[in-house]
Design a protein around this motif. Structure first.
Motif, PDB file in Angstrom:
ATOM      1  N   THR A  58      13.345   7.372  32.947  1.00 34.32           N
ATOM      2  CA  THR A  58      12.138   7.842  32.260  1.00 34.32           C
ATOM      3  C   THR A  58      11.161   8.442  33.267  1.00 34.32           C
ATOM      4  O   THR A  58      10.977   7.896  34.370  1.00 34.32           O
ATOM      5  CB  THR A  58      11.475   6.723  31.417  1.00 34.32           C
ATOM      6  OG1 THR A  58      10.343   7.274  30.743  1.00 34.32           O
ATOM      7  CG2 THR A  58      11.029   5.538  32.266  1.00 34.32           C
ATOM      8  N   HIS A  59      10.589   9.580  32.908  1.00 35.20           N
ATOM      9  CA  HIS A  59       9.638  10.280  33.773  1.00 35.20           C
ATOM     10  C   HIS A  59       8.888  11.301  32.925  1.00 35.20           C
ATOM     11  O   HIS A  59       9.357  11.693  31.853  1.00 35.20           O
ATOM     12  CB  HIS A  59      10.372  10.972  34.930  1.00 35.20           C
ATOM     13  CG  HIS A  59      11.507  11.850  34.503  1.00 35.20           C
ATOM     14  ND1 HIS A  59      11.338  13.027  33.822  1.00 35.20           N
ATOM     15  CD2 HIS A  59      12.855  11.697  34.640  1.00 35.20           C
ATOM     16  CE1 HIS A  59      12.515  13.569  33.582  1.00 35.20           C
ATOM     17  NE2 HIS A  59      13.463  12.780  34.051  1.00 35.20           N
ATOM     18  N   PRO A  60       7.730  11.774  33.421  1.00 30.73           N
ATOM     19  CA  PRO A  60       7.047  12.850  32.696  1.00 30.73           C
ATOM     20  C   PRO A  60       7.916  14.111  32.722  1.00 30.73           C
ATOM     21  O   PRO A  60       8.731  14.282  33.643  1.00 30.73           O
ATOM     22  CB  PRO A  60       5.765  13.081  33.514  1.00 30.73           C
ATOM     23  CG  PRO A  60       5.593  11.859  34.359  1.00 30.73           C
ATOM     24  CD  PRO A  60       6.967  11.345  34.624  1.00 30.73           C
ATOM     25  N   GLU A  61       7.727  14.987  31.777  1.00 27.65           N
ATOM     26  CA  GLU A  61       8.501  16.237  31.755  1.00 27.65           C
ATOM     27  C   GLU A  61       8.243  17.032  33.032  1.00 27.65           C
ATOM     28  O   GLU A  61       7.118  17.053  33.536  1.00 27.65           O
ATOM     29  CB  GLU A  61       8.124  17.059  30.515  1.00 27.65           C
ATOM     30  CG  GLU A  61       8.812  16.482  29.294  1.00 27.65           C
ATOM     31  CD  GLU A  61       8.678  17.350  28.055  1.00 27.65           C
ATOM     32  OE1 GLU A  61       8.887  18.571  28.164  1.00 27.65           O
ATOM     33  OE2 GLU A  61       8.357  16.779  26.998  1.00 27.65           O
ATOM     34  N   GLY A  62       9.276  17.618  33.570  1.00 28.25           N
ATOM     35  CA  GLY A  62       9.165  18.369  34.821  1.00 28.25           C
ATOM     36  C   GLY A  62       9.696  17.602  36.019  1.00 28.25           C
ATOM     37  O   GLY A  62       9.875  18.168  37.090  1.00 28.25           O
ATOM     38  N   TYR A  63       9.924  16.289  35.830  1.00 27.14           N
ATOM     39  CA  TYR A  63      10.421  15.451  36.921  1.00 27.14           C
ATOM     40  C   TYR A  63      11.929  15.178  36.824  1.00 27.14           C
ATOM     41  O   TYR A  63      12.422  14.226  37.429  1.00 27.14           O
ATOM     42  CB  TYR A  63       9.658  14.125  36.976  1.00 27.14           C
ATOM     43  CG  TYR A  63       8.347  14.241  37.711  1.00 27.14           C
ATOM     44  CD1 TYR A  63       8.328  14.272  39.105  1.00 27.14           C
ATOM     45  CD2 TYR A  63       7.144  14.336  37.040  1.00 27.14           C
ATOM     46  CE1 TYR A  63       7.131  14.382  39.801  1.00 27.14           C
ATOM     47  CE2 TYR A  63       5.932  14.449  37.725  1.00 27.14           C
ATOM     48  CZ  TYR A  63       5.943  14.469  39.107  1.00 27.14           C
ATOM     49  OH  TYR A  63       4.764  14.582  39.799  1.00 27.14           O
ATOM     50  N   GLU A  64      12.668  16.009  36.082  1.00 21.94           N
ATOM     51  CA  GLU A  64      14.109  15.817  35.936  1.00 21.94           C
ATOM     52  C   GLU A  64      14.766  15.795  37.318  1.00 21.94           C
ATOM     53  O   GLU A  64      14.460  16.631  38.184  1.00 21.94           O
ATOM     54  CB  GLU A  64      14.718  16.962  35.104  1.00 21.94           C
ATOM     55  CG  GLU A  64      14.324  16.932  33.634  1.00 21.94           C
ATOM     56  CD  GLU A  64      12.890  17.390  33.348  1.00 21.94           C
ATOM     57  OE1 GLU A  64      12.263  17.983  34.239  1.00 21.94           O
ATOM     58  OE2 GLU A  64      12.401  17.133  32.233  1.00 21.94           O
ATOM     59  N   TYR A 106      11.567  10.519  27.714  1.00 22.62           N
ATOM     60  CA  TYR A 106      10.268  10.926  28.261  1.00 22.62           C
ATOM     61  C   TYR A 106       9.135   9.966  27.890  1.00 22.62           C
ATOM     62  O   TYR A 106       8.064  10.027  28.477  1.00 22.62           O
ATOM     63  CB  TYR A 106       9.924  12.351  27.809  1.00 22.62           C
ATOM     64  CG  TYR A 106      10.870  13.381  28.390  1.00 22.62           C
ATOM     65  CD1 TYR A 106      10.821  13.690  29.743  1.00 22.62           C
ATOM     66  CD2 TYR A 106      11.822  14.021  27.601  1.00 22.62           C
ATOM     67  CE1 TYR A 106      11.688  14.618  30.301  1.00 22.62           C
ATOM     68  CE2 TYR A 106      12.691  14.952  28.150  1.00 22.62           C
ATOM     69  CZ  TYR A 106      12.621  15.240  29.495  1.00 22.62           C
ATOM     70  OH  TYR A 106      13.490  16.154  30.041  1.00 22.62           O
ATOM     71  N   ASN A 107       9.380   9.110  26.914  1.00 22.54           N
ATOM     72  CA  ASN A 107       8.370   8.129  26.524  1.00 22.54           C
ATOM     73  C   ASN A 107       8.651   6.826  27.276  1.00 22.54           C
ATOM     74  O   ASN A 107       9.614   6.129  27.002  1.00 22.54           O
ATOM     75  CB  ASN A 107       8.450   7.915  25.003  1.00 22.54           C
ATOM     76  CG  ASN A 107       7.413   6.931  24.504  1.00 22.54           C
ATOM     77  OD1 ASN A 107       7.065   5.971  25.192  1.00 22.54           O
ATOM     78  ND2 ASN A 107       6.920   7.155  23.298  1.00 22.54           N
TER      79      ASN A 107
END
Ligand code: AN0
Ligand code: CP
Length: 317
Positions: A202-208, A221-222
Motif C-alpha cells: 500500500t502506498h499513495p498513487e505515484g509510488y508504484e 491505495y487505501n
C-alpha cells in the motif's frame, strides 16, 4: 554461491530458513569454517546494522574481517569510464576493485542508488563492476536496487513470529523528509512474493515499485483497507520509481504514519521496520515501543541472515 543480490541466489527458500534456524540455535558450530578467509566490506554509504551484524556473522564463522569506508580515508573513487580525471577523484574503480579483491576472499558492497540515472541504478552499475572485475564472490549490503540481507532477516523474523500458516503481510509506504532508496521495499516485495503468504503493498498513487520487484502482489491505495486483518505491518519510506518522478518525494502526508489507530485495524499485527527509523514520521513512539514491535529482534536477525550467506560462500570458495 557466487553472488547474493536477490532471492534467486539463495535457492530453496524453505531450506534457507531452516538453515537460518540451525545457525540461530548454535551460531558458533562452524567457527573453523572461515579460518584464513577474509571478508572485505566496502561502504560507500553509512551503516550501523549491516556493518556490525555482517562483521559479527563473519567472526562467528572464524573469518578475518576488513572494513573500508570509502568516504573516510580512501581515495575519492571515479566510477565512470572514459572520464579525464582532472577533478577531485584520485583513483578509478577499475583499479581499486582488483586491488581490493587481491586482499580478500569475499566482498560485501554498500552502494545506494544515486537517483541521478534510473538506468545506472537499475543496472546496478557499481555492484556489477565488483562482480565483473573482482573475481570473488560479491554480495549486496544494500546496493542501488536491493537489500537482500535485510529481506532475508525479515523473512526469518516473520517465520519466527507468525501464528498462521499463511500470514497477511502488508508493506506500507510511510512519510519521510528525505528521498530514500527503493532497495528495502524492492527486496522485501521480492522475498515476500517468493513465499505463499498473503502479500499486499500500500502506498499513495505515484509510488508504484518497479514491476520486476512488485510482481503480482496486490496493490491497495487505501492504507486503512490494506491494513485490515494484517498479521505483519512492514513500514518503509521510498522515493518515487515511475517516470518522470524517479527519485522524487511526492508526498509527506503524515496520515500515512503508523499509529495506534492504524494498528487497531490489524489482527493484533506486529510492526516491522528495517531501521534506522524516524519516529513520529514513519511510526509513532507508542507503536514502536509497544509489545507488537519487532524492530529489535528483526535487526538481531541480520546477524543470522548474514551468517547463512557467508557460510554458503565459504562452502564454495
Ligand atoms: C536507508 C534506506 O532507506 O535505504 C537504509 C535503510 C537500511 N535509510 C536511510 O538512508 C535513512
Ligand atoms: N537496516 C540496515 O541495513 O541498517 P543500516 O543502514 O544501519 O546498516
Amino acid at each position: 554461491m557466487k553472488k547474493f543480490l536477490g532471492v534467486q541466489d539463495i535457492g530453496d527458500l524453505k531450506q534457507a530458513v531452516k538453515e537460518a534456524f540451525e545457525v540461530k540455535k548454535n551460531r558458533f558450530a562452524w567457527d573453523r569454517m572461515g579460518k584464513n578467509k577474509t571478508l572485505l566490506m566496502i561502504f560507500f554509504n553509512s551503516s550501523l546494522r549491516t556493518r556490525l551484524s555482517t562483521q559479527k556473522a563473519a567472526m562467528n564463522l572464524g573469518m578475518n574481517v576488513m572494513v573500508l569506508d570509502v568516504k573516510q580515508g580512501a581515495w575519492n573513487l571515479e566510477t565512470e569510464r572514459g572520464v579525464v580525471m582532472d577533478g577531485d577523484k584520485a583513483e578509478h574503480l577499475l583499479e581499486a576493485i582488483p586491488v581490493m579483491a587481491s586482499y580478500c576472499d569475499v566482498i560485501g558492497v554498500r552502494s545506494f542508488a544515486k537517483y541521478e540515472s534510473k538506468a545506472d541504478d537499475y543496472e546496478e552499475k557499481i555492484l556489477m563492476q565488483f562482480i565483473q572485475y573482482s573475481g570473488k564472490p560479491v554480495f549486496s549490503m544494500e546496493s542501488a536496487t536491493c537489500h537482500p540481507l535485510q529481506a532475508f532477516a525479515d523473512l526469518i523474523t516473520i517465520e519466527e513470529y507468525k501464528k498462521q500458516e499463511r500470514p497477511k503481510v502488508v508493506l506500507t509506504w510511510a512519510p519521510h523528509p528525505r528521498a530514500l532508496p527503493q532497495a528495502v521495499p524492492n527486496s522485501f516485495a521480492q522475498w515476500m512474493n517468493a513465499t505463499d503468504y498473503e502479500f499486499v503493498i500500500t502506498h499513495p498513487e505515484g509510488y508504484e515499485l518497479a514491476p520486476q520487484f512488485a510482481g503480482n502482489a496486490r496493490v491497495e491505495y487505501n492504507q486503512d483497507k490494506a491494513l485490515e486483518g494484517a498479521h505483519f505491518v512492514y513500514a518503509k519510506n521510498w522515493a518515487a520509481y515511475a517516470d518522470p518522478n524517479y527519485g522524487k518525494i511526492l508526498s509527506k502526508d503524515l496520515s500515512w504514519t503508523i499509529d495506534d489507530k492504524k494498528m487497531s485495524l490489524t489482527d493484533n499485527g506486529y510492526f516491522m521496520h528495517c531501521l534506522p527509523v524516524r519516529r513520529n514520521m514513519i511510526v509513532t513512539d507508542s507503536v514502536i515501543e509497544s509489545p507488537q514491535s519487532l524492530v529489535i529482534p528483526e535487526a538481531a536477525n541480520r546477524e543470522i541472515s548474514a551468517q547463512v550467506v557467508l557460510k554458503r560462500f565459504l562452502q564454495t570458495i
